[in-house]
Structure formats: structure tokens, C-alpha cells
Design a protein around this motif. Sequence first.
Motif, short mmCIF file in Angstrom:
data_model
loop_
_atom_site.label_atom_id
_atom_site.label_comp_id
_atom_site.label_asym_id
_atom_site.label_seq_id
_atom_site.Cartn_x
_atom_site.Cartn_y
_atom_site.Cartn_z
N UNK A 107 13.64 -23.48 24.53
CA UNK A 107 14.05 -22.19 25.07
C UNK A 107 14.21 -21.16 23.95
N UNK A 110 10.96 -19.72 22.47
CA UNK A 110 10.25 -18.78 23.34
C UNK A 110 11.03 -17.48 23.58
N UNK A 112 12.07 -13.94 23.68
CA UNK A 112 11.34 -12.75 23.25
C UNK A 112 12.20 -11.86 22.35
N UNK B 101 7.76 -10.58 28.96
CA UNK B 101 8.30 -11.04 30.25
C UNK B 101 7.95 -12.51 30.50
N UNK B 103 7.31 -14.83 28.16
CA UNK B 103 8.16 -15.63 27.26
C UNK B 103 9.56 -15.76 27.82
N UNK B 104 10.10 -14.63 28.30
CA UNK B 104 11.48 -14.62 28.80
C UNK B 104 11.64 -15.57 29.99
N UNK B 107 11.48 -19.17 28.76
CA UNK B 107 12.71 -19.46 28.03
C UNK B 107 13.88 -19.66 28.99
#
Lengths: 120, 120
Positions: A107, A110, A112, B101, B103-104, B107
Motif C-alpha cells: 500500500x 503505491x 500517490x 487516482x 495508484x490511490x 493503495x
Amino acid sequence: MSKQLPIVDAECCSPLVREPLSEPQAAELARVFKAVGDPVRLRLLSLIASHDGGEACVCDLTGAFELTGPTISHHLKVLRESGLITGERRGTWIYYRVQPETLARLSAVLTPAEGSVVTA
Amino acid sequence: MSKQLPIVDAECCSPLVREPLSEPQAAELARVFKAVGDPVRLRLLSLIASHDGGEACVCDLTGAFELTGPTISHHLKVLRESGLITGERRGTWIYYRVQPETLARLSAVLTPAEGSVVTA
């Protein structure tokens, strides 16, 4: 069954928006991402992770899939070998739990850049 | 080259420790995790994400790999089709950026339960 050692080093890794991954870091992480890059394994992981008490046995999992027991066991093995879950035998069953440290590392990698996500 | 639409639905998904993923959610997410489940693509993603200005062209990326241009282009295409990066042509080069977005969302799905991670 003993606990699996985590595959992803405890020091690994900074968010990839902060600095490039080294080749060994990328190889290590890619192996774990590949393990969750399969719809059955991802559902298994989510069923275990969200199960009452944070653990589940194969007996709790098979009903959700139209797959044979051995196929499910194979996918659980891949998740275990990737350090995503641990298994502990109690009586007849092996009880699986997620390895939160591995989830946390994936997590974090990744995450951002701050302020980069546009929300509607 | 136009921006790619994100593969992962903006509504997708709760952390998997909170509730099990549905089959369509798992299929969608697994596709993106599979894209990062490769060491070259993961390094490419980290090189783009951490590059000055948050963007990089193939000319910035090839030096880091002992791979041919077409091989790198193939991996970039997989990352684009997964909604992890976008590409914009300016003059001779296509400039790639991460899609924060996506990646978020990845995650967030992997976020472990609060208080579950044991730190050394």
C-alpha cells in the motif's frame, strides 16, 4: 504449519513517486503484486482479510467459488509463499490470516504524491 | 495520443480488510495488479512517477534497462491500458505520467486494518 517469513523486506520500499525502485526491490515487489494479480487470489485474500476475527479456513472459503478444493489450496499456497497470508493448523483445519505488514508495504509503495489525486 | 480512461472504477473499492471484493471488482483490480506484477513494469512506473516534473519520455527510460525500445514500448502500453499511466505526444516524444487516482485506489484496497501492523 509454521508462519511464513515475509517476502518483502521490512525496509522495502519508499513510495514509487518518491524514488525509483532498484532492480532487486522491483523483483521482490513484483512477485507479490503478481500474486494479487489474479481475481481468485484477490477474492480469497479479501475473504480472509474481512472474515470474522480476521481468519478463515478453507471451509469458510470454498462456498464462494465454483472451484475444487485443490485449486483453492493451490491459490492459498501462492498467497502464503508471497508473504500475504500465514497459515496455522488447529485440529482439522488450517486457519489463514493476512500478514498486515505485507499489505502495508504494498500500500505504501503505491501511495500517490500528496495532493495529486483529483476527487470529484 | 489521448488520455486513457481509468480501468478501475472511481467507486472501487473498500479496503479488502473491510469487506470482500465482488467478482467484477476482483477481476478489474487483478488486471491492474497483474500489470505491476512484473519487475520491468514496476521499475518503469517508479521511474516515471519519481521523474522530474512527474513525467518522462521513452528517451528518459531506456538507459535504465538492457532492453530494446520496442520491448520497453510494449511494457508502457500495458501500463497505459491498465490505467496506471497516461501518454501525451509533444513533438517527437510521448510523455508519460502516472495516473494518481489509479495508484490511490490500489493503495486504498491494500490498506491493512488499523493498528494491525507491528512496527519494530
